[in-house]
Design an enzyme around this catalytic site. Structure first.
Site, PDB file in Angstrom:
ATOM      1  N   CYS A  71       5.835  -4.495   7.626  1.00  0.00           N
ATOM      2  CA  CYS A  71       5.323  -3.220   8.134  1.00  0.00           C
ATOM      3  C   CYS A  71       4.008  -2.917   7.419  1.00  0.00           C
ATOM      4  O   CYS A  71       3.699  -3.562   6.431  1.00  0.00           O
ATOM      5  CB  CYS A  71       6.346  -2.101   7.900  1.00  0.00           C
ATOM      6  SG  CYS A  71       6.280  -1.410   6.234  1.00  0.00           S
TER       7      CYS A  71
ATOM      8  N   CYS B 199       4.100  -3.868   1.009  1.00  0.00           N
ATOM      9  CA  CYS B 199       4.664  -4.291  -0.274  1.00  0.00           C
ATOM     10  C   CYS B 199       4.176  -5.660  -0.732  1.00  0.00           C
ATOM     11  O   CYS B 199       4.147  -5.953  -1.910  1.00  0.00           O
ATOM     12  CB  CYS B 199       6.191  -4.294  -0.214  1.00  0.00           C
ATOM     13  SG  CYS B 199       6.869  -2.639  -0.072  1.00  0.00           S
TER      14      CYS B 199
END
Lengths: 603, 572
Positions: B482, B486
């Site tokens: 997404c 991260c």
């Protein structure tokens, strides 16, 4: 409309019983009952005078003193009760003054006054009496049991020959009544799962024994015109083919269990049910197993045999008509006539050995292990009993799903001698029935497992595994009725994550208040095994308060694995919280049972 | 501690999370009750927001979501619990405890994160307290590993400049401790600590205040020439400045951050901007003052615009410097010279200045578990049983078996061989330089696969690279499920950010040394297109690259994409 003491000529106890009974009647039953009651005076109770006056006089002139009979039943799932009522109707038609009652509702001090006592009782797995027969059974075997020389009796015993203690409770009553001096006027009949024909024969025997002359019998002909019409078009003998609308395995991945949620269409059947009722499924054997069995027998699949006056192929007979998956002592004894294998004789004679052998094994094992056999196909099929129907508690409410009935079916599967085996019906549901196919079913009502008429009454529901099924029906029904009474569900299974059957349904009902409390016990999630009875103990104080305030307790599920422990715990809670001795607690619990405030549907 | 600064109220209605924080009584909420509620293995959303501050949050196995819904079962709820390990350091005893946690309460694995922390996935609600207590026994905790606070402080895992590294690492620990929330909620909830009723009369959070920060806050310290921590992706990035082999201070970069929202160009990944140099003694003070600027000015109305980068970009660097100087009471010095050469790890055995040995092993996407033909988790457990040095989790999700005494090296080496634990040498240089976030099935934000997919995609790309002789050419490749980022995918030389099942945006032009963002090259493409698009670029790269030219530089020089050195131009 609900009957009350004020708006009817009945006393409180009668009102209570009528209110339990009346709502469960279907239209046919109501019509039948009206007719039945209107003729009742002929049997000597002067309630109504008008109808059939001339016949009544005629009867009186011939049989000056009408016979009276008391029919007591010990019933767990309602079969014995239904048969007792059927006999009652039959005798009443024959002019007998009949009382039909549950053993638990019968006052034992009346025994001395009876002349004819007929007992219809089932037997529990380990040879114990059904719940509502326990006390009466104890009484007859106890010190206070009176001499009964004046009494005539007969017993109809229901059972399942695949259990070791087949029809034991019936045999107990039969034996003990004789010991107490009573006269057996018709021999005891032991019925297997397929009891209709034998029960009908016993009815005749009993009737003949007490109805002295034909005139009374003739009278019955007058008023029984509608008898065999049948309450609904569909019955066990004429099952409805219900389409499977949905089939879902309720257990999440990684579970040790497989539990199917089945949604059946009742559309067009006119079938009705109440929460607590069951559905009987007429299952078929696994075609593959039938094939292997026939091959092992050395017969041909297409050989024609006769079963119940019907000609059909051997394959068809074994798949659709006859039980091939359960071994019993009677069956082994019959088989012994067709084999000279000395090992088999040794097996059947050794009580320890045969019990060990039949556990988890089937006919194919016998055929493979103990040949050669001298039977032909016809002789072979004649050894076998009909495939019994399987009863499953209904898991839905018709108030919420008008044309549907939902079932919760745990798949039985295990391995013996390296061969995988499955439950006949659960295996069929799991492996061979798909959405869109049809299953032959009938409704089996269970009058001993019913929601209270009064929606304000609190209910405590205790179930494990598939025992949760009727409670989904209960709560769905109470939600549809917008019942105000509190409710508390205790549910147990193995794992929270995978075995929390109908989890989101319960969460929804908790959220909208249809279910007040939900307490779960997952036995394999922690270091210690936690079962529902432990949860009951944790909530002892509050539970006792609920019971004291009139809550009804329902228990559903496996007798050995749960219900027995739950029963012990309920006694312990009553003793501890009520400051009672063990004896007082037992009395308290049995009075709950008598008031139908402790109902069980256990198997 | 910081003086109170009274600020004008911000425009816009505070976001819902601000309400949750304000009603939480310093991060307690109703967690004590909801964590015990036996009816569901989940907890309500509000409590889950607070749970983040305790380093954990509720997830569910998304692979099973639809299936379970049909089965009338609630989602397969489980907690992820992230353990705070500043600089990624863990003793062998701590490693053994985490290994046990992963197997006993988790899904049988450990995830080494891109911020050098341990993550255990799959913990059932009923086990959370036990988990917290057992890691506490090993002197580990989850405090502030997530939530609107300063997160795990990153630090370079330089294995050879031993003394220097030790000193910088010590600073990262001090920073982490200094910026921890002070509420006793964690101890009360998880460790059965005495209940302290944090009333108004007492200053519970002198630095954070009752509402904590508007958004997460990330700090890392780099030691050049390695930029393994991606210093420009941090809210505050410190670059160690060394003189005569001694640490003297840090350059300070502010306002980096990866997250964005698909389709919203007001959100973007951003690089930290250098604002000056500080002597090392002023590290804690500086970090604290910068953090309070974000506390006071960060957007508390719209969370997707709440990161520090937007606070700075909205007001300008000059404003920031002035505000900082005012709060500090002194001024930052001129930025010192430094130079980075890579963000990736260097694998295998290295001998440090102090004579101790360090082995960097390759762990694909940071996932430690026993694979069918690779007993990684077991092997590392056996090593931890005999190891007397430290473990260091690298920012690239790899692991350093650090500080092996020369006499111990043979024992460790034998275990490495026994379990075939790899330094990644037999893999392509692309794979050795790959990072993927967790994504599906546990991450609630994931739009497409990452950790479970990148390895197979790399295998397919490898065959193209092999064809053009590029297997040993280091190229950084990163995939996030997404746009939250991260894996810091927006800085990869090749970056993939998930758009939907099997579909990714492809970004090119990141910098091998972590000093440039990449830029979108193709939107919403699947594997077939990915391979078809990359193939001719690799072919050309193999033929036309200049000496030592990295792939990210090449695609810019050739005009595939424009260079992005300021996130505000990421979308243009």
């Amino acid at each position: 409309m609900t009957l009350q003491v004020l708006n009817s000529p009945f006393n409180e106890e009668q009102v209570k019983q009528l209110n339990v009974l009346l709502p469960t009647l279907n239209d046919y039953q109501k019509i039948w009952l009206t007719g039945y009651l209107s003729i009742a005076p002929a049997a000597g109770v002067a309630v109504l005078e008008e109808p059939a006056a001339s016949i009544e006089e005629e009867v009186k002139s011939i049989a000056t003193e009408p016979q009276s009979a008391t029919i007591l039943y010990g019933s767990q799932t309602g079969n014995a009760q239904a048969l007792a009522e059927k006999l009652g109707a039959k005798l009443a038609e024959a002019g007998v003054d009949v009382t039909v009652a549950s053993m638990s509702a019968f006052k034992t001090n009346q025994l001395k006054k009876l002349t004819n006592l007929f007992i219809v009782t089932s037997t529990h797995g380990e040879g114990t009496p059904p719940d509502n027969a326990i006390q009466f059974h104890e009484f007859l075997y106890g010190k206070r049991a009176p001499k009964l020389e004046h009494l005539q009796f007969s017993v109809l015993a229901l059972g399942d020959s695949s259990y070791e203690f087949f029809c034991k409770t019936g045999a107990d009553f039969d034996e003990q009544l004789e010991k107490l001096g009573a006269q057996r006027i018709a021999p005891r009949v032991d019925c297997d799962l397929d009891y209709d024909a034998l029960a009908a024969q016993w009815f005749e025997d009993v009737k003949k024994a007490i109805v002295a002359n034909d005139a009374q019998a003739a009278l019955s002909q007058v008023n029984t015109a509608t008898k065999e019409v049948g309450g609904s078009e569909y019955s066990k003998k004429n099952p409805f083919y219900a389409e499977v609308l949905e089939k879902i395995n309720l257990n999440g991945r990684g579970s040790n269990k497989v539990t199917y949620h089945l949604e059946l269409s009742l559309e067009g059947s006119g079938l009705t049910y109440a929460p607590g009722d069951s559905i009987g499924i007429l299952p078929e054997n696994d075609e593959q197993l039938v094939g292997i069995l026939i091959e092992a027998l050395g017969f041909q699949q297409t050989e024609v045999v006769t079963v119940e006056q019907q000609s059909l192929t051997l394959a068809e007979a074994l798949q659709k008509k006859l039980e091939i998956t359960v071994l019993s002592k009677p069956l082994l004894q019959k088989i012994q006539n067709y084999t000279v294998n000395p090992d088999f004789a040794a097996l059947v004679q050794d009580n320890y050995k045969w019990k060990d052998y039949v556990y988890g094994r089937d006919l194919l094992d016998v055929v493979q292990n103990y040949g050669p056999f001298s039977w032909n196909a016809q002789q072979f099929v004649e050894l076998l009993r009909k495939i019994p129907a399987r009863l499953y508690s209904i898991a839905s409410s018709q108030a919420a799903n008008e044309d549907e009935a939902h079932l919760t079916i745990g798949k039985v599967s295990y391995e013996t001698d390296g061969r995988g085996r499955q439950g006949v019906c659960s295996g069929q549901i799991a492996e061979r029935i798909e959405i869109g196919q049809k299953l032959p079913i009938y409704i089996h009502s269970n009058p001993n497992f019913k929601l209270p008429q009064d929606d304000a009454t609190a209910i405590i529901m205790i179930g494990a595994g598939t025992g949760i099924a009727p409670f989904r029906s209960f709560i769905e029904e109470r939600a549809a009725r917008e019942a105000e009474g509190k409710s508390w569900l205790f549910f147990g299974d193995q794992h929270f994550v995978t075995d929390y059957l109908y989890q989101t349904d319960w969460q929804g009902w908790i959220k909208d208040g249809a279910l007040t409390n939900l307490t779960t016990a997952f036995s394999r999630d922690g270091d210690q095994k936690i079962y529902v009875q432990h949860r009951l103990q944790e909530h002892a104080k509050e539970l006792y308060e609920w019971i004291e305030q009139g809550a009804i307790i329902y228990v559903c599920g496996d007798e050995k694995a749960m219900a027995a422990d739950v029963d012990k715990m309920i006694h312990a809670i009553v003793a501890e919280q009520g400051g009672k001795s063990a004896e007082q607690a037992a009395e308290y619990v049995s009075s709950l049972k008598q008031q139908q405030r402790y109902q069980r549907d256990v198997y | 501690m910081t003086e109170k600064i009274v600020l004008p109220s911000q425009p816009g209605k505070p976001s819902d999370v601000e309400r949750i924080k304000s009603e939480s009584n310093y991060l307690r909420g109703t967690l004590e009750e909801t964590m015990q509620n036996p009816l569901s293995s989940g907890i309500p959303d509000d409590d889950n927001r607070l749970m983040k501050f305790h380093g954990s949050y509720l997830q569910d196995d998304r692979d099973l979501r639809n299936e379970r819904q049909k089965q009338k079962l609630e989602p397969a709820y489980q907690f992820m619990a992230r353990v705070r390990t500043p600089g990624g350091a863990a003793t062998p005893a701590q490693w053994l405890v985490m290994d046990e946690m992963g197997r006993k309460y988790g899904n049988g694995s450990l995830k080494l994160t891109t911020r050098q922390a341990f993550q255990v996935h799959g913990i059932l609600k009923w086990n959370m307290k036990k988990y917290m207590q057992e890691i506490h026994e090993a002197l580990l905790d989850c405090i502030a590993a997530c939530g609107d606070v300063n997160r795990n402080v990153m630090c370079n895992v330089n294995p050879n400049q031993s003394q220097l590294h030790e000193e910088v690492y010590t600073w990262s620990v001090k920073l982490s401790e200094h910026l921890l929330p002070k509420t006793q909620a964690y101890h009360e909830l998880w460790l059965d600590g005495e209940k302290v009723y944090d009333g108004q009369e007492k200053e519970v959070e002198p630095m954070y205040g009752a509402l904590y920060l508007p958004r997460k806050f990330k700090i890392g310290i780099a030691i050049p020439p390695s930029n393994d921590i991606d210093v420009f992706s941090q809210d505050i990035g410190f670059i160690a400045i060394v003189e005569n082999n001694k640490l003297i201070g840090f350059n300070v970069a502010v306002g980096g951050g990866m997250g964005m929202t698909h389709g919203d160009t007001a959100t973007y990944p951003q690089l930290g901007r250098l604002v000056g140099y500080i002597p090392k003694e002023r590290l804690l003070e500086t970090a604290e003052k910068i953090l309070t600027i974000q506390r006071d000015y960060g957007n508390r109305s719209v969370r997707k615009n709440a990161r520090f980068k937007y606070t700075i970009d909205a007001r300008g660097l000059d404003w920031f410097k002035e505000e900082l100087h005012q709060r500090l009471g002194w001024e930052l010095e001129e930025t010192r010279k430094y130079s980075f050469n890579r963000t990736g790890d260097e694998f295998g055995w290295i001998k440090g200045e102090d004579g101790k040995w360090h082995f960097t092993l390759f762990i694909q996407n940071g996932r430690v578990r026993d694979f069918e033909d690779y007993q990684l988790m077991t092997g590392l457990r056996e090593i931890a049983k005999v190891h007397t040095g430290l473990f260091r989790l690298t920012p690239n999700q790899n692991l350093l078996i650090a500080d092996v005494a020369p006499q111990k090296k043979r024992v460790i080496d034998a275990l490495l061989k026994k379990y075939k634990i790899t330094d990644g040498a037999h893999y392509s240089a692309l794979r050795r330089n790959s990072i993927a976030c967790v994504s599906l099935p546990t991450c609630g934000l994931a739009m497409a696969e990452a950790e479970r997919y990148l390895p197979t995609l790399i295998t397919k790309i490898d065959s193209i690279l092999e064809e053009f002789g590029l297997l040993e050419t280091e190229i950084g490749i990163r995939m996030s499920g997404c746009p939250n980022g991260c894996s810091r995918a927006a800085m990869g030389e090749i970056g993939f950010i998930g758009k939907g099942p099997g579909k990714y945006n492809l970004y090119l032009g990141g910098d091998f040394t972590g000093q440039r963002l990449n830029k979108i090259y193709r939107e919403n493409i699947g594997e077939e297109e990915i391979l078809a698009i990359l193939r001719p670029i690799f072919e050309r790269y193999a033929k036309e690259r200049e000496e030592q030219e990295h792939f990210g530089d090449f695609v810019i020089r050739q005009g595939y994409v424009e260079a992005v050195t300021d996130g505000r131009y990421f979308h243009s």
